[in-house]
Design a protein around this motif. Structure first.
Motif, PDB file in Angstrom:
ATOM      1  N   ALA A  35       1.075   1.812  -4.285  1.00 26.46           N
ATOM      2  CA  ALA A  35      -0.309   2.272  -4.431  1.00 26.46           C
ATOM      3  C   ALA A  35      -0.588   2.766  -5.845  1.00 26.46           C
ATOM      4  N   LEU A  69       0.827  -1.202   0.000  1.00 23.30           N
ATOM      5  CA  LEU A  69       0.000   0.000   0.000  1.00 23.30           C
ATOM      6  C   LEU A  69       0.863   1.254   0.000  1.00 23.30           C
ATOM      7  N   SER A  73      -4.007  -3.982   0.601  1.00 23.81           N
ATOM      8  CA  SER A  73      -4.103  -3.662  -0.820  1.00 23.81           C
ATOM      9  C   SER A  73      -5.521  -3.283  -1.245  1.00 23.81           C
ATOM     10  N   VAL A  85      -5.734   0.295  -1.693  1.00 22.12           N
ATOM     11  CA  VAL A  85      -5.003   0.944  -2.789  1.00 22.12           C
ATOM     12  C   VAL A  85      -5.957   1.688  -3.719  1.00 22.12           C
ATOM     13  N   LEU A 128      -0.186  -0.156  -8.700  1.00 20.67           N
ATOM     14  CA  LEU A 128      -1.266  -1.137  -8.615  1.00 20.67           C
ATOM     15  C   LEU A 128      -2.599  -0.518  -8.996  1.00 20.67           C
ATOM     16  N   GLY A 151     -12.226  -1.044  -2.672  1.00 20.60           N
ATOM     17  CA  GLY A 151     -11.803  -2.348  -3.165  1.00 20.60           C
ATOM     18  C   GLY A 151     -12.752  -3.460  -2.802  1.00 20.60           C
ATOM     19  N   ALA A 160      -6.030  -5.541  -4.705  1.00 24.55           N
ATOM     20  CA  ALA A 160      -5.974  -4.223  -5.336  1.00 24.55           C
ATOM     21  C   ALA A 160      -6.981  -4.081  -6.468  1.00 24.55           C
TER      22      ALA A 160
END
Length: 496
Positions: free
Chosen positions: A130, A126, A309, A312, A133, A321, A261
């Motif tokens: 970030a 992260l 993630s 992200v 991704l 997410g 992600a």
């Protein structure tokens, strides 16, 4: 930049923040260990409390609950084969057999170590990855999603038990059950009752397949429990055992980071994917499902690898997410902050504080897991005559508490009978659950892709990402068929 990081570290390093994170982690572990009580429920219930808190302490409370509940699902999965969360279903495959062998402590320790490592790697991703991704996630459209989900479904080969054919049958049943309800165009399928129009929830299907068959086995076969079957026993993971699982931990963490992600995937798919890859690449795949520490390591590192993630796309793009980060988006908005590229320009101090707090929470997760482990292990010493009705009651009330819908309880009981029948017929349940979870994602993205291309199948081979997944799908399919042929020949040779 260094001055900003130092100021953020000083702001986070307060007794109040550490206490908030410790309470959040511990409460998350306890809630995640209760069947039917999910991390989403914990974060949602805690959201109103953040109205009266500063931004960073409030968000750290939600993050701590998220992380704690993700690990907590493995506790009940190992001790009573009742996954507290969907992402812990794979953990039950090897964790519960280990507990029956008197190695519950060893299984819980491996789950804790893998969760903490996966969570820490996810936090680092992260911080450092970030933007890249997030850009990768932007390039993943419906065709790429569809191919990714099909590839994830191919992991059915890794959890199909002794027969690939029975694993495929189980997966097909799961895909069929996933079609119940309303499709993306408003048509109803298998909507025999009004309750079925909304489809079947994951929680009753999950707990029905994994928990109730174990209770039915105790009742029907009247299995006499051994006095030492579920003691804490050998609770230490040796250095050799940890080294043997380290490859799967690192790979599972990477799988969790990448799949977390991508919006909409979540820890459940990542855990199954990681578990399947661990078994596929293992020198002795036959040990999986019978008490293999590497299976626990692969599953737990992947689902906790999603925790950081999944934030992200939230921080970099303003796109949640998963469901839990959707709740966190509400916390951002309440505090007057808008996630996205401008967040890193206008509120970099708060972002650094969040990053540091998440790294600290990974350490707190380790201590919270260690402190609660001894208490949870007492569950393993409860006699089966008391544990069976207690688990059944907990499952029913836990499922009812989610939506207050009696129909979910009916689904729980029906799937319990189905799971018991699958046990009698030696049909593995894990492929069923994988297909049930991934089925709606596969269908939705395939139909969207075909709508975009006006029915042209070439859209599934229209980008480099699609071709990468196509090659991987073919490779896994060939490897699986080859392994199945070798197993068949070995069985024939043994008979002759």
């Amino acid at each position: 930049m260094f001055a900003d990081i130092l100021m953020a570290l000083q702001a986070v390093a307060t007794i109040e923040n550490f206490l908030i994170m410790a309470i959040g982690i511990w409460a998350g572990v306890v809630i995640g260990a209760i069947p039917g009580m999910t991390g989403t429920m914990a974060v949602t219930l805690a959201l109103p409390f953040t109205f009266y808190m500063d931004f960073v302490p409030g968000l750290l409370l939600l993050v701590a609950l998220y992380k704690g509940s993700t690990y907590g699902g493995s506790v009940s999965a190992i001790l009573i084969r009742t996954p507290g969360t969907a992402s812990a279903a794979c953990t039950a495959l090897d964790g519960y057999p280990l507990a029956r062998q008197g190695k519950a402590g060893k299984a819980l320790n491996m789950a804790l170590y893998s969760s903490c490592i996966g969570d820490f790697i996810s936090n680092l991703s992260l911080i450092f990855l970030a933007a890249p991704l997030a850009m990768l996630a932007l390039k993943v459209g419906p065709p790429e999603y569809a191919m990714l989900m099909i590839f994830a479904l191919m992991t059915v080969s890794g959890v199909s038990g002794n027969s690939l054919l029975l694993g495929v049958v189980s997966a097909c049943l799961g895909l069929l059950l996933a079609t119940v309800g309303q499709d993306m165009y408003g048509s109803f399928r298998f909507a025999i009752t009004d309750d079925m129009q909304a489809g079947l929830s994951v929680a009753p299907v999950l707990i029905g397949l994994f928990a109730l068959p174990e209770l039915l086995k105790l009742i029907v076969f009247r299995i006499a429990p051994k006095n030492d079957a579920m003691k804490l026993g050998d609770d230490k993971v040796s250095a050799a055992e940890f080294r043997a699982s380290l490859k799967s931990i690192i790979r599972g963490s990477g799988i969790g980071v990448v799949m977390g992600a991508i919006p909409g995937i979540g820890p459940s798919a990542a855990a199954f994917f990681s578990y399947g890859e661990a078994e596929r690449t293992s020198k002795d795949p036959s040990r999986f499902g019978k008490g293999e520490l590497e299976g626990i390591a692969a599953s737990e590192s992947a689902n906790n690898g999603c925790c950081g993630s999944t934030m992200v796309p939230l921080l970099a793009l303003g796109v949640p997410g998963d469901v839990i980060t959707g709740v966190m988006l509400g916390a951002f908005m309440i505090q007057g902050l808008t996630p996205g590229p401008m967040l890193f320009q206008n509120n970099i101090h708060e972002v650094y504080m969040l990053f540091i707090g998440m790294l600290v929470s990974s350490v707190l997760l380790f201590f919270a897991g260690k402190l609660t482990m001894r208490g949870f292990n007492r569950i393993s010493k409860i006699p089966a005559t008391l544990l069976t009705p207690a688990v059944l009651t907990l499952c029913i009330f836990g499922i009812y508490a989610i939506s207050s819908n009696p129909f979910d309880v009916v689904i729980l009981l029906v799937l319990g009978v189905v799971g018991f029948a699958m046990f009698l017929l030696e049909i593995p349940t894990a492929p069923f659950l994988i297909a049930f979870i991934l089925g709606p994602m596969i269908e939705e993205n395939m139909r969207r892709s075909l709508a975009i291309s006006r029915g042209e199948l070439g859209i599934f081979f229209s980008s480099p990402i699609c071709w990468i997944f196509t090659v991987l799908i073919v490779f896994v399919a060939v490897t699986t068929i080859r392994r199945e042929v070798q197993k068949t020949r070995a069985r024939k040779a043994a008979i002759s």
